[in-house]
Design a protein around this motif. Structure first.
Motif, short mmCIF file in Angstrom:
data_model
loop_
_atom_site.label_atom_id
_atom_site.label_comp_id
_atom_site.label_asym_id
_atom_site.label_seq_id
_atom_site.Cartn_x
_atom_site.Cartn_y
_atom_site.Cartn_z
N SER A 241 0.86 -1.18 0.00
CA SER A 241 0.00 0.00 0.00
C SER A 241 0.90 1.23 0.00
CB SER A 241 -0.92 0.00 1.23
OG SER A 241 -1.84 1.08 1.16
N LEU A 242 0.76 2.06 -1.03
CA LEU A 242 1.63 3.22 -1.19
C LEU A 242 0.99 4.46 -0.59
CD1 LEU A 242 3.03 1.19 -2.98
CD2 LEU A 242 3.32 2.94 -4.72
N HIS A 243 1.80 5.18 0.18
CA HIS A 243 1.37 6.38 0.88
C HIS A 243 2.44 7.47 0.70
CE1 HIS A 243 -1.83 4.60 3.65
NE2 HIS A 243 -1.34 3.54 3.03
N SER A 244 2.18 8.61 1.28
CA SER A 244 3.21 9.64 1.47
C SER A 244 2.78 10.47 2.67
CB SER A 244 3.34 10.53 0.22
OG SER A 244 2.24 11.41 0.09
N ILE A 249 9.64 2.34 4.95
CA ILE A 249 8.99 1.10 4.56
C ILE A 249 8.59 0.42 5.85
CG2 ILE A 249 9.25 -1.14 3.42
CD1 ILE A 249 11.44 0.21 1.67
N ILE A 250 7.28 0.32 6.10
CA ILE A 250 6.80 -0.17 7.39
C ILE A 250 5.92 -1.40 7.22
CG2 ILE A 250 7.03 2.01 8.62
CD1 ILE A 250 4.20 2.69 8.03
N ILE A 317 4.46 1.54 2.02
CA ILE A 317 5.61 2.32 1.59
C ILE A 317 5.24 3.79 1.62
CG2 ILE A 317 7.30 2.72 -0.24
CD1 ILE A 317 6.75 -0.10 -1.26
N GLU A 318 5.86 4.52 2.52
CA GLU A 318 5.66 5.97 2.61
C GLU A 318 6.68 6.64 1.69
OE1 GLU A 318 3.54 7.87 4.31
OE2 GLU A 318 2.58 6.50 5.74
N LEU A 319 6.19 7.24 0.62
CA LEU A 319 7.05 7.78 -0.43
C LEU A 319 7.64 9.14 -0.03
CD1 LEU A 319 4.52 6.91 -3.26
CD2 LEU A 319 6.57 5.61 -2.69
N ARG A 320 8.34 9.77 -0.96
CA ARG A 320 8.84 11.13 -0.74
C ARG A 320 7.66 12.08 -0.49
NH1 ARG A 320 13.01 12.33 -5.74
NH2 ARG A 320 13.94 10.26 -5.94
N GLY A 321 7.90 13.26 0.13
CA GLY A 321 9.18 13.69 0.57
C GLY A 321 9.06 14.49 1.85
N LYS A 322 10.10 14.44 2.61
CA LYS A 322 10.13 15.09 3.92
C LYS A 322 10.10 16.61 3.81
CE LYS A 322 12.67 11.23 5.95
NZ LYS A 322 13.95 10.80 6.59
N THR A 323 10.67 17.14 2.76
CA THR A 323 10.74 18.60 2.62
C THR A 323 9.39 19.20 2.23
OG1 THR A 323 13.06 18.48 1.97
CG2 THR A 323 11.87 20.50 1.41
N HIS A 324 8.75 18.61 1.23
CA HIS A 324 7.52 19.17 0.68
C HIS A 324 6.26 18.51 1.25
CE1 HIS A 324 9.90 21.38 -2.26
NE2 HIS A 324 10.59 20.26 -2.46
N ARG A 325 6.44 17.51 2.13
CA ARG A 325 5.31 16.83 2.75
C ARG A 325 4.36 16.28 1.68
NH1 ARG A 325 5.03 18.50 8.28
NH2 ARG A 325 2.75 18.33 8.31
N PHE A 326 3.08 16.61 1.74
CA PHE A 326 2.12 16.06 0.77
C PHE A 326 2.17 16.75 -0.59
CE2 PHE A 326 0.12 15.38 5.00
CZ PHE A 326 0.19 14.00 5.01
N GLU A 332 9.46 15.62 -9.30
CA GLU A 332 10.00 14.45 -8.61
C GLU A 332 9.17 13.19 -8.81
OE1 GLU A 332 11.60 14.78 -4.67
OE2 GLU A 332 11.65 16.96 -4.76
N ILE A 333 8.12 13.28 -9.60
CA ILE A 333 7.26 12.10 -9.81
C ILE A 333 8.06 10.96 -10.43
CG2 ILE A 333 5.28 11.17 -11.05
CD1 ILE A 333 3.99 13.93 -10.91
N MET A 334 8.73 11.25 -11.53
CA MET A 334 9.41 10.19 -12.28
C MET A 334 10.52 9.53 -11.47
SD MET A 334 9.28 8.70 -15.28
CE MET A 334 8.73 9.82 -16.55
N SER A 335 11.33 10.33 -10.79
CA SER A 335 12.43 9.75 -10.02
C SER A 335 11.91 8.95 -8.83
CB SER A 335 13.40 10.85 -9.55
OG SER A 335 12.72 11.85 -8.83
N THR A 336 10.85 9.45 -8.19
CA THR A 336 10.24 8.71 -7.08
C THR A 336 9.69 7.37 -7.57
OG1 THR A 336 9.62 10.78 -6.00
CG2 THR A 336 8.51 8.78 -5.27
N ALA A 337 8.97 7.41 -8.67
CA ALA A 337 8.36 6.19 -9.21
C ALA A 337 9.42 5.18 -9.63
CB ALA A 337 7.46 6.54 -10.39
N ASN A 338 10.47 5.66 -10.25
CA ASN A 338 11.51 4.76 -10.74
C ASN A 338 12.22 4.06 -9.59
OD1 ASN A 338 13.32 3.78 -13.00
ND2 ASN A 338 14.80 4.81 -11.71
N GLU A 339 12.56 4.81 -8.54
CA GLU A 339 13.30 4.19 -7.44
C GLU A 339 12.43 3.18 -6.69
OE1 GLU A 339 14.53 7.54 -5.15
OE2 GLU A 339 12.63 7.75 -4.05
N VAL A 340 11.14 3.48 -6.56
CA VAL A 340 10.24 2.56 -5.86
C VAL A 340 10.01 1.30 -6.69
CG1 VAL A 340 7.89 2.25 -4.98
CG2 VAL A 340 9.15 4.35 -4.48
N MET A 341 9.89 1.46 -8.00
CA MET A 341 9.74 0.26 -8.83
C MET A 341 10.98 -0.62 -8.73
SD MET A 341 8.52 -0.21 -12.75
CE MET A 341 8.32 -1.89 -13.40
#
Length: 366
Positions: A241-244, A249-250, A317-326, A332-341
């Protein structure tokens, strides 16, 4: 024998047949073009073009675009994927799930969902990215990916998701009405641990952001998820289940501070994902139980999938990001998606290795 080959791989297949001295002939050079001519060529070409342009993962998209993208994949790759309406939301919107499978009867299952909390837009974007890459590169993926049936639900909370686009960007719950209040936190509405820890793990107050609902699975969205998994003949090995946001990873438990029976195994699987994510994008995702890394959360989907649906590898999986919160920037969509995949694919290897190395596989459905 008639075989259908994706255009990009036609020369490779032709070479293999030639090397083995198997005579062949090309009956139809471009099946897609022929099918478009057989139907409404102008309308269909324009529609697929619009879908392609819309889903570029350079922006966040509305529900209709996401659903059109899913339908487009199923239309272009009917031998690999299908779209199923698994239920309706409170306001009557479809809950649309994409299933990706090569049709092998002994495949095991992987569940991936996003936007149970609608303000977490990046989660829906990542699920659609994973769907797109899986379908378009399926035959390039390792066996640990192709030997599974993938069930992807990009938007588990469609009413709330639309509401974040039209009214309140920070909306968390669904849109069910309870008295004068609106919304249930769907990730407090699952049965296992429901209502535990009192107001610390969820809330009985309909006005609270963590309102758990009047009873487990009171909401049509969570009830639909439960129905698909428990009624399926598929042996699910993985639940994601993907979150942000948070970059963690919990895994269970969330309703108690006690370790779950498979704590070490889940820690190792989560660490495998985290290492792959770091290698891909340089982001460090912490790994641990929900209570250890976050807070008490009672009635979550991962506690339920682990304890009731018997899916050993259950992760949030709690995704990015700590700086921008929700409000993660679209850049950053593409880089976030790529690393998680990358992390998820590595987890598939881990799961298969663990099952092959034990006589009694822990992830067998009981």
């Amino acid at each position: 024998m008639d075989i259908m080959v994706e255009g990009a791989q036609s020369s490779q297949v032709a070479g293999m047949l030639h090397e083995r001295e198997i005579p062949y002939a090309v009956a139809i050079g471009d099946l897609r073009t022929l099918m478009e001519k057989e139907q409404d060529p102008i309308k269909k070409t324009r529609r697929n073009s619009e879908i392609s342009r819309a889903m570029d993962w350079k922006s966040y998209h509305r529900l209709d675009v996401i659903y059109a993208f899913m339908d487009g994949l199923a239309s272009l790759y009917p031998y690999l994927c299908s779209v199923n309406v698994i239920g309706k939301s409170v306001e009557g919107r479809d809950l649309r799930m994409l299933k990706i499978s090569n049709g092998e009867s002994d495949n095991t299952g992987v569940w991936v969902d996003g936007s149970i909390h609608p303000r977490e837009w990046i989660s829906a974007a990542v699920v659609t990215y994973i769907a797109d890459r899986l379908v378009r590169t399926f035959h390039e993926q390792p066996e640990s990916v192709t030997n599974k049936d993938w069930y992807l639900l990009p938007v588990l909370n469609p009413d709330g998701y639309e509401y974040t686009h039209t009214h309140d960007r920070m909306w968390r719950k669904n849109r069910a009405r309870y008295g004068e209040c609106v919304g249930v936190d769907l990730n407090r509405n699952f049965s296992y641990g429901w209502g535990e820890r009192g107001e610390e793990g969820s809330s009985e107050d309909p006005g609270n952001i963590f309102y758990r609902g009047p009873k487990p699975f009171s909401e049509p969205e969570t009830a639909a998820l439960k129905r698909v998994i428990l009624d399926s003949e598929t042996n699910f090995k993985v639940f994601l289940s993907l979150h942000s946001y948070g970059e963690v990873i919990i895994f269970p438990w969330g309703y108690t501070g006690d370790p779950c029976p498979d704590y070490v195994e889940l820690l190792e699987g989560g660490t495998t994902m985290a290492k792959a994510i770091f290698s891909s994008g340089g982001h460090t995702y912490k790994v641990g139980s929900t209570k250890d890394l976050m807070y008490y959360a009672a009635g979550t989907s991962t506690d339920w999938s682990y304890a009731v649906a018997n899916i050993l590898y259950s992760y949030m999986i709690e995704l990015r990001g700590k700086t921008h919160r929700f409000l993660l920037p679209k850049e950053e969509i593409m880089s976030t998606a790529n690393e998680v995949m990358c992390g998820i694919i590595r987890l598939m290897d881990f799961v298969d290795r663990r099952c092959q190395s034990t006589q009694s596989c822990a992830c067998t459905k009981s």
